[in-house]
Design a protein around this motif. Sequence first.
Motif, PDB file in Angstrom:
ATOM      1  N   UNK A 136      -9.995  -0.094   3.875  1.00 29.69           N
ATOM      2  CA  UNK A 136      -9.232  -0.824   2.856  1.00 29.69           C
ATOM      3  C   UNK A 136      -7.838  -1.206   3.330  1.00 29.69           C
ATOM      4  N   UNK A 137      -7.455  -0.800   4.558  1.00 29.94           N
ATOM      5  CA  UNK A 137      -6.109  -1.110   5.034  1.00 29.94           C
ATOM      6  C   UNK A 137      -6.135  -1.485   6.513  1.00 29.94           C
ATOM      7  N   UNK A 166      -1.406   8.659   6.198  1.00 24.49           N
ATOM      8  CA  UNK A 166      -2.536   9.461   5.718  1.00 24.49           C
ATOM      9  C   UNK A 166      -3.808   8.625   5.568  1.00 24.49           C
ATOM     10  N   UNK A 167      -3.671   7.294   5.571  1.00 24.82           N
ATOM     11  CA  UNK A 167      -4.833   6.427   5.311  1.00 24.82           C
ATOM     12  C   UNK A 167      -5.376   5.791   6.583  1.00 24.82           C
ATOM     13  N   UNK A 201       0.337   2.673  -7.281  1.00 29.62           N
ATOM     14  CA  UNK A 201      -0.527   3.355  -6.303  1.00 29.62           C
ATOM     15  C   UNK A 201      -1.365   4.443  -6.972  1.00 29.62           C
ATOM     16  N   UNK A 252      -1.152  10.266  -3.436  1.00 27.83           N
ATOM     17  CA  UNK A 252      -1.811   9.453  -4.468  1.00 27.83           C
ATOM     18  C   UNK A 252      -0.750   8.630  -5.185  1.00 27.83           C
ATOM     19  N   UNK A 296       0.850  -1.182   0.000  1.00 28.60           N
ATOM     20  CA  UNK A 296       0.000   0.000   0.000  1.00 28.60           C
ATOM     21  C   UNK A 296       0.884   1.230   0.000  1.00 28.60           C
ATOM     22  N   UNK A 297       0.346   2.360   0.380  1.00 28.55           N
ATOM     23  CA  UNK A 297       1.165   3.570   0.437  1.00 28.55           C
ATOM     24  C   UNK A 297       1.350   4.216  -0.916  1.00 28.55           C
ATOM     25  N   UNK A 298       2.348   5.085  -1.003  1.00 30.14           N
ATOM     26  CA  UNK A 298       2.462   5.948  -2.182  1.00 30.14           C
ATOM     27  C   UNK A 298       3.751   5.729  -2.950  1.00 30.14           C
ATOM     28  N   UNK A 310      -5.787  -5.977   0.260  1.00 24.61           N
ATOM     29  CA  UNK A 310      -5.350  -6.792  -0.877  1.00 24.61           C
ATOM     30  C   UNK A 310      -3.898  -7.268  -0.752  1.00 24.61           C
ATOM     31  N   UNK A 326      -4.451  -3.443  -8.135  1.00 26.15           N
ATOM     32  CA  UNK A 326      -5.411  -3.334  -7.041  1.00 26.15           C
ATOM     33  C   UNK A 326      -4.798  -3.576  -5.665  1.00 26.15           C
ATOM     34  N   UNK A 351      -2.620  -2.881   2.840  1.00 25.77           N
ATOM     35  CA  UNK A 351      -3.970  -2.887   2.272  1.00 25.77           C
ATOM     36  C   UNK A 351      -4.571  -4.270   2.456  1.00 25.77           C
ATOM     37  N   UNK A 362      -9.459  -3.129  -9.476  1.00 26.80           N
ATOM     38  CA  UNK A 362      -8.828  -2.859  -8.166  1.00 26.80           C
ATOM     39  C   UNK A 362      -9.220  -3.866  -7.091  1.00 26.80           C
ATOM     40  N   UNK A 388      -2.522  -1.978  -4.191  1.00 22.99           N
ATOM     41  CA  UNK A 388      -2.246  -0.732  -3.479  1.00 22.99           C
ATOM     42  C   UNK A 388      -3.533   0.035  -3.161  1.00 22.99           C
ATOM     43  N   UNK A 389      -4.685  -0.573  -3.405  1.00 23.98           N
ATOM     44  CA  UNK A 389      -5.935   0.168  -3.234  1.00 23.98           C
ATOM     45  C   UNK A 389      -6.175   0.499  -1.763  1.00 23.98           C
ATOM     46  N   UNK A 390      -6.214   1.801  -1.482  1.00 20.86           N
ATOM     47  CA  UNK A 390      -6.387   2.219  -0.096  1.00 20.86           C
ATOM     48  C   UNK A 390      -7.576   3.150   0.073  1.00 20.86           C
ATOM     49  N   UNK A 391      -8.428   3.210  -0.960  1.00 17.77           N
ATOM     50  CA  UNK A 391      -9.732   3.863  -0.815  1.00 17.77           C
ATOM     51  C   UNK A 391      -9.703   5.372  -0.708  1.00 17.77           C
ATOM     52  N   UNK A 392      -8.826   6.035  -1.471  1.00 20.05           N
ATOM     53  CA  UNK A 392      -8.704   7.487  -1.333  1.00 20.05           C
ATOM     54  C   UNK A 392      -9.915   8.226  -1.914  1.00 20.05           C
ATOM     55  N   UNK A 424      -8.938   3.851   7.269  1.00 25.40           N
ATOM     56  CA  UNK A 424      -9.689   3.431   6.077  1.00 25.40           C
ATOM     57  C   UNK A 424      -9.966   1.935   6.189  1.00 25.40           C
ATOM     58  N   UNK A 438     -13.000   7.628  -2.257  1.00 29.49           N
ATOM     59  CA  UNK A 438     -14.211   7.646  -1.426  1.00 29.49           C
ATOM     60  C   UNK A 438     -14.079   8.629  -0.262  1.00 29.49           C
ATOM     61  N   UNK A 439     -12.815   8.782   0.264  1.00 29.75           N
ATOM     62  CA  UNK A 439     -12.599   9.653   1.423  1.00 29.75           C
ATOM     63  C   UNK A 439     -12.564  11.122   1.041  1.00 29.75           C
ATOM     64  N   UNK A 482      -3.829  13.580   1.033  1.00 27.98           N
ATOM     65  CA  UNK A 482      -4.193  12.503   0.107  1.00 27.98           C
ATOM     66  C   UNK A 482      -3.592  12.794  -1.270  1.00 27.98           C
TER      67      UNK A 482
END
Lengths: 256, 513
Positions: A215-216, A209-210, B509, B216, A134-136, A179, B191, A177, B117, B193-197, A213, B199-200, B212
């Motif tokens: 999803x994680x 930042x997440x 991501x 991204x 996850x992450x950026x 996933x 998918x 995440x 995703x 890396x999907x962290x639901x940005x 959520x 929607x937030x 965010x």
Amino acid sequence: MLKVITERIKQGYRTIPFPAGEMPQLPERYRGLPVIDSSKCPDGCAKCVEACPTDAITIDGDMKIDLGRCLFCTDCMDACPEGAIEYTPDFRLATSTREGLIIDGKAFELAQSIDEKSRRIFGRSLQLRQVSAGGCNGCEADINVLGTVVFDLGRFGIHIVASPRHADGLIVTGPVTQNMKLALEKTYAATPAPKFVIAVGACAISGGPFIDHDEQNNGCDSIVPVDMYIPGCPPHPLTILDGILRLLGRIEGNER
Amino acid sequence: MTVLAEYVRTLNGKPVALADVPVVPMEVFRETLKEQLARTSSELSALFGVPVDSEGVRVYAVVSDGASSEITICATDVGQRYPALTPYITQAHWFERELAEQWGVVPEGHPWLKPIRFHRSYRHGQDAWGRVVGDRILPCVQPVGTDYFKVRGDEIHEVAVGPVHAGVIEPGHFRFQCHGEHVFTLEIELGYQHRGIERRLIGGPDKRTLHYMETLAGDTSIGHATAYSQLIEGLSGSEAPLRAQAIRVAALELERLANHTGDLGALAGDVGYLPTLSFCGRIRGDFLNATGLICGNRFGRGLIRPGGVAFDLDDAMTADLQKRLTAAHRDVTGAANLLWSSGSVMARFENTGQVSLETTKALGIIGMAGRASGNDRDVRRDVPSGYYRFAQIPVSTWHTGDAFARAYVRHLEIQRSCHYLLEHLPEVPGGKLRRDVGPIQADAIAVSLVEGWRGEICHVALTDSEGKFAHYKVIDPSFHNWIGLAMSLRDQQISDFPLCNKSFNLSYCGHDL
């Protein structure tokens, strides 16, 4: 071939002496370890708490900052009318415990090294497997940088390896995440013991930042046991290198 | 009879009232898009769904046109299912998969309808693949909706790679259908890396929104933060001061330089050419450190803010930057020129992973990878915003569409970005750094485009009656381009995968959000 040699001479020798020699100079605006002066806080003021995007700041009598959540942004400083929070240029931020990342403006305890027996095994050769969960990709980028000639991770006997079977430990980035949860669990299980886990970046420590959520998983320590926390968003490459060298006992205490 | 317009026109960053976006029947929507996208200067920047009530979904399409610098928006309402656009408009293929996954709408006749995703539908109980609420969704292996291309025959084999890769790389899953070394097809599943940005972001902007944007895609922090800030400024009817706009462009070009330089090094590494790998690894750091000098963070975190920028340049810093950039420019040029003069490198780069201009146009492959196939599009010139309206950077293209082209376009862009910075840094206009942004226009839609280092970044915001985000859409250039990587591997050797992959260097991501 001559062209390559000529170019090599022009490019010069670029490896920094760290951890030997003088401390590397980071830019003046770099934001390292924050310092807090709670005595400046007016009664009832909680502007920093409200401004913090990841709720890293709490005021319960004294102000505390959770570096595990901190993005090292300027939002709290900008909000504070009294200048009670400042960032220092100190890039050494790694800790051995999650609680150690919660600072209150007093002494900050840097990470301890592993025990003597483990040091004999890993001190001069540490193979790490990286799991990006996850992450950026910012933390991944600054881990990758350690492989460049500037930091030259290989000179410490530390390498990033291509299989958990070859690894002594994991470097985990990202909030984990949903996933990636299974893949992290499997990678950990596939790494032979004794093994370490190093959590790099706000995401891997707290979700960053997440945070919260669905999803994680708010970082990796609910999924695998973590031996070292390296905060930042992303941490500077020097912060990560300093942390790993402390884990191996190659930098100790407040020594620079 | 009054003939109503099929779409509404606007400019980069300029809002229009939601009520002014025509909602047309599906056939009209499809024909309008077909007609618009037949122009070589036009591209489908966004196609996404917004729930209108418990029953239906409104699909918005955003087309940007480089010839007129205009952006057009149109909409149509769909129910549970509708006839897919992809058979007529190929570049809609990934967008329609996203639409199906997010809102449980089935585009009937889509040639390859799979999740992108692997998350649950955002409309409770509505699932395009009939998955039951409560079932665990396993990315890429879940049986429903996750078939793969199959090739059958003697000695055909399948290679599966990922999600965890061999180096320090984001997670993704790759499936190759091979005969020996020969790759028939590659399929890419993301998918992880999907962290639901996305929607937030609804209900914002709030204190986390900007963070965010900066996360991204970490290597495009400046690009996404600029696209967002531009959108907020447009929606509040304000504009960043000229000085701030010039600093933003400097930061965007530094981001491009750092990433392109790193990629040239990594490309050299993937063909085993170590001198350029070593040199570029260090020079990339020099560009990142230049950004760090301006704002304290190597990725530009904290620099771009709605209304302007948070950090100023002074004379000493400008002089320091000039000095660093002059040195880094010389070094990166020297390192890159070694590649072009080395026969063993060129033999591996040339004719590897070719993507034709025709494929590029059909699939909507954009940005640097698109320009390497001759797709002459660049938001900085075609749909400019901010300081790019006053200071132009020439567009770099190449015509061969192979790994060499994608390396060489990077080299050309490095040259032009360096020239731009060295010329313009000493001439950053004076004035304020930041202006207050006013209240955000209610019931409006705005589109913001920025040419990030990979290509076009598109942000679309829809606001509600209180000026909060009713919907926020992010399209990283990687969203358009992952299919380009898959196409580049056709009829190649499997050992060319690392080289082809790095030649695109797409964001996992940024796609997964």
